[in-house]
Design a protein around this motif. Structure first.
Motif, PDB file in Angstrom:
ATOM      1  N   THR A  66       0.865  -1.178   0.000  1.00 54.46           N
ATOM      2  CA  THR A  66       0.000   0.000   0.000  1.00 54.46           C
ATOM      3  C   THR A  66       0.899   1.224   0.000  1.00 54.46           C
ATOM      4  N   ARG A  81     -11.333   9.056   9.365  1.00 52.45           N
ATOM      5  CA  ARG A  81     -12.076   9.393   8.144  1.00 52.45           C
ATOM      6  C   ARG A  81     -11.339   8.968   6.875  1.00 52.45           C
ATOM      7  N   HIS A  82     -10.026   9.173   6.869  1.00 51.98           N
ATOM      8  CA  HIS A  82      -9.274   9.009   5.618  1.00 51.98           C
ATOM      9  C   HIS A  82      -8.197   7.923   5.699  1.00 51.98           C
ATOM     10  N   LYS A  84      -8.493   4.598   5.731  1.00 45.79           N
ATOM     11  CA  LYS A  84      -8.732   3.312   5.093  1.00 45.79           C
ATOM     12  C   LYS A  84      -7.743   3.113   3.936  1.00 45.79           C
ATOM     13  N   GLY A  85      -7.147   1.945   3.916  1.00 48.12           N
ATOM     14  CA  GLY A  85      -6.149   1.672   2.891  1.00 48.12           C
ATOM     15  C   GLY A  85      -4.739   1.971   3.344  1.00 48.12           C
ATOM     16  N   SER A  86      -4.587   2.594   4.518  1.00 47.41           N
ATOM     17  CA  SER A  86      -3.247   2.870   5.053  1.00 47.41           C
ATOM     18  C   SER A  86      -2.631   1.591   5.597  1.00 47.41           C
ATOM     19  N   HIS A  89      -4.250   0.662   8.944  1.00 46.33           N
ATOM     20  CA  HIS A  89      -5.611   0.149   8.796  1.00 46.33           C
ATOM     21  C   HIS A  89      -5.605  -1.273   8.233  1.00 46.33           C
ATOM     22  N   LEU A  90      -4.777  -1.529   7.222  1.00 51.65           N
ATOM     23  CA  LEU A  90      -4.751  -2.848   6.603  1.00 51.65           C
ATOM     24  C   LEU A  90      -4.182  -3.901   7.547  1.00 51.65           C
ATOM     25  N   LYS A  93      -6.971  -4.705   9.800  1.00 56.47           N
ATOM     26  CA  LYS A  93      -7.993  -5.435   9.041  1.00 56.47           C
ATOM     27  C   LYS A  93      -7.620  -6.905   8.895  1.00 56.47           C
ATOM     28  N   LEU A 115      -8.641   3.577  15.143  1.00 56.88           N
ATOM     29  CA  LEU A 115      -8.791   2.592  14.077  1.00 56.88           C
ATOM     30  C   LEU A 115      -8.963   1.189  14.655  1.00 56.88           C
ATOM     31  N   SER A 118     -12.445   0.903  15.770  1.00 54.87           N
ATOM     32  CA  SER A 118     -13.365   0.871  14.639  1.00 54.87           C
ATOM     33  C   SER A 118     -13.304  -0.463  13.899  1.00 54.87           C
ATOM     34  N   VAL A 119     -12.095  -0.967  13.687  1.00 57.38           N
ATOM     35  CA  VAL A 119     -11.931  -2.184  12.888  1.00 57.38           C
ATOM     36  C   VAL A 119     -12.186  -3.450  13.702  1.00 57.38           C
TER      37      VAL A 119
END
Length: 338
Positions: A66, A81-82, A84-86, A89-90, A93, A115, A118-119
């Motif tokens: 990524t 907010r922004h 996702k995809g970091s 975050h991954l 996940k 995060l 949230s995840v």
């Protein structure tokens, strides 16, 4: 039967990113033959640090690319907010989807906290996750939480921290009934704010906690309590203050032994003692703070950690996987709710 496990590493997190996270991960694979590591981050920045690996380690190291990352100074709300995809975050996940057993990151603490919540979500019966880490004491070490995740806490949150800290200490230290102390400005019942007083009452009424009452700041390092409970505002200041004091003492001792030939000779004689003292007080040896209360294992490394220190965080994650720590906490909480 040997157990195999996987750690998702936020390779871009921390002050040094892949320069530290990648070599440290390779060293961890050598220490733990049953471990696989997924490096989450920019492939072009990761691959230069992977050279001449033997086939065994190469087969247990994977890269998930990524090009997004969360800055060390990014606000948690923006990360939520922004983000996702970091890489952070991954990595989280992968834990939530069962691809990894734990996440380790040296990235932005606030972002990892929001995060992670949230995840992974919190465990049933837990309102907020808390950061816990070992602190040195005269008797070895104890565990202190919260160390910065929650600056404002209700009494119920402090009680939940006490339960989680006690369960972790039981698992890690094999102590049947860890002594739990609540950090306060005095030991008298009349001392403290209303949240602390109410928390004391709730913890004392909890049938399975070995509550010893209030402890003061100077008791943190005495070993009187196996688990020290406080809110994140107080805990973070106490932790950073103790680290600063440890550095002050080391520097003062070093400078003192450089003043004159006689003191230098004394310093040489005292070298083994000073080395042991430095080892015991070095905060980097306890690098790897756990985010307790999430439905998954998340270990936070210090942002400025070097390769050796980041390795301690990876070892902490391995230990928590082997202990099934979130499951232990969840079962304990469920027993209290039923």
């Amino acid at each position: 039967m040997s157990r195999y496990y996987t750690i998702a590493v936020d390779a871009m997190g921390g002050d040094f990113g892949p320069r530290v996270t990648v070599p440290s991960s390779i060293q961890a694979l050598a220490r733990h033959p049953n471990l696989t590591i997924h490096l989450i981050g920019h492939q072009d920045e990761i691959t230069p640090h992977i050279r001449k690996l033997n086939s065994d380690i190469a087969n247990r190291l994977e890269i998930a690319h990524t090009d997004q990352l969360i800055g060390m100074d990014e606000k948690p709300s923006m990360a939520l907010r922004h983000g996702k995809g970091s890489s952070m975050h991954l990595a989280l996940k992968q834990v939530s989807e069962g691809q990894a057993n734990a996440c380790v990151s040296a990235g932005n603490t606030g972002a990892l906290m929001v995060l992670g919540r949230s995840v992974l979500k919190t465990l049933p019966g837990i309102d907020r996750p808390a950061i816990i880490s070992a602190v040195p004491t005269l008797r070895g070490h104890s565990y202190m939480l919260d160390l910065g995740a929650n600056v404002d806490c209700a009494a119920e949150h402090l009680m939940q921290f006490a339960i989680m800290g006690s369960v972790m200490t039981q698992a890690v230290e094999q102590i049947a009934e860890p002594k739990v102390g609540l950090l306060n400005v005095g030991q008298e019942e009349i001392k403290g704010n209303e949240q602390v007083k109410l928390a004391s009452r709730l913890i004392s009424e909890h049938g399975e906690l070995n509550y010893i009452g209030y402890i003061e700041g100077d008791d943190i390092f005495s070993g009187r309590a196996d688990v020290v409970v406080c809110d994140g505002f107080v805990g973070n200041i106490a932790l950073k203050g103790s680290e600063g004091l440890a550095n002050l003492i080391r520097n003062k001792v070093r400078s003192s032994f450089k003043k004159g030939l006689y003191r230098r000779l004394l310093g040489l004689l005292a070298t083994p003692v000073l080395a042991e003292l430095n080892r015991q007080m070095d905060p980097s040896r306890r690098n790897g703070a756990s985010l307790l209360g999430l439905q998954g294992i998340v270990v936070k490394s210090h942002g400025g950690a070097n390769k050796k220190c980041f390795g301690y965080a990876l070892d902490q994650a391995v230990s928590e996987i082997e202990m099934d720590l979130p499951i232990r906490i969840s079962r304990h909480i469920e027993n209290q709710l039923t």
